[in-house]
Design a protein around this motif. Structure first.
Motif, mmCIF file in Angstrom:
data_model
loop_
_atom_site.group_PDB
_atom_site.id
_atom_site.type_symbol
_atom_site.label_atom_id
_atom_site.label_comp_id
_atom_site.label_asym_id
_atom_site.label_seq_id
_atom_site.Cartn_x
_atom_site.Cartn_y
_atom_site.Cartn_z
ATOM 1 N N UNK A 153 26.923 45.554 36.012
ATOM 2 C CA UNK A 153 28.349 45.670 36.337
ATOM 3 C C UNK A 153 28.874 44.269 36.604
ATOM 4 N N UNK A 154 30.096 44.011 36.182
ATOM 5 C CA UNK A 154 30.753 42.721 36.398
ATOM 6 C C UNK A 154 31.787 42.863 37.512
ATOM 7 N N UNK A 155 31.870 41.863 38.385
ATOM 8 C CA UNK A 155 32.784 41.866 39.533
ATOM 9 C C UNK A 155 33.648 40.612 39.453
ATOM 10 N N UNK A 156 34.955 40.767 39.688
ATOM 11 C CA UNK A 156 35.863 39.626 39.600
ATOM 12 C C UNK A 156 37.028 39.825 40.567
ATOM 13 N N UNK A 157 37.715 38.749 40.880
ATOM 14 C CA UNK A 157 38.979 38.756 41.625
ATOM 15 C C UNK A 157 38.844 39.454 42.976
ATOM 16 N N UNK A 158 37.860 39.061 43.774
ATOM 17 C CA UNK A 158 37.639 39.654 45.092
ATOM 18 C C UNK A 158 38.658 39.060 46.076
ATOM 19 N N UNK A 159 39.373 39.966 46.776
ATOM 20 C CA UNK A 159 40.394 39.547 47.737
ATOM 21 C C UNK A 159 40.181 40.329 49.028
#
Length: 104
Positions: A94-100
């Motif tokens: 799984x790819x994870x991006x743009x964590x806020x």
């Protein structure tokens, strides 16, 4: 732009974490996630705040979608956010991006 990934391969599940300093308050995370669409199976993962699970997620497709965790109360000081794969068999990513992180 960098994207993190969580991969299970040969029974070993991936994880990544980040320490940060917060003011006292209640927070939640939002992020984008997607499955690797070209190969392998489905990757599920937990998001943890100081080792307490605040959400379990399984991206539905190879297209990035936005997800939000449950809220978590924080004292002032240092805390750790961790993303940890939960799938234990197969070759899954799984790819994870743009964590806020923001106020709940």
């Amino acid at each position: 732009m960098q994207t993190a990934y969580l991969k299970t391969d040969g029974g070993v599940s991936g994880e990544f974490s980040q320490s940060l300093t917060l003011a006292a308050g209640t927070y939640k995370l939002s992020f984008k996630a997607a499955q690797r669409a070209s190969f392998g199976g489905v990757q599920s993962f937990n998001v943890l705040f100081d080792n307490a699970a605040i959400g379990t997620f399984t991206p539905a497709s190879g297209t990035f979608a936005t997800y939000t965790t449950n809220s978590s109360a924080a004292t002032a000081g240092s805390h750790t956010i961790k993303f940890a794969a939960t799938t234990t068999t197969g070759d899954n990513t799984a790819f994870i991006d743009d964590i806020v992180i923001g106020a709940a």
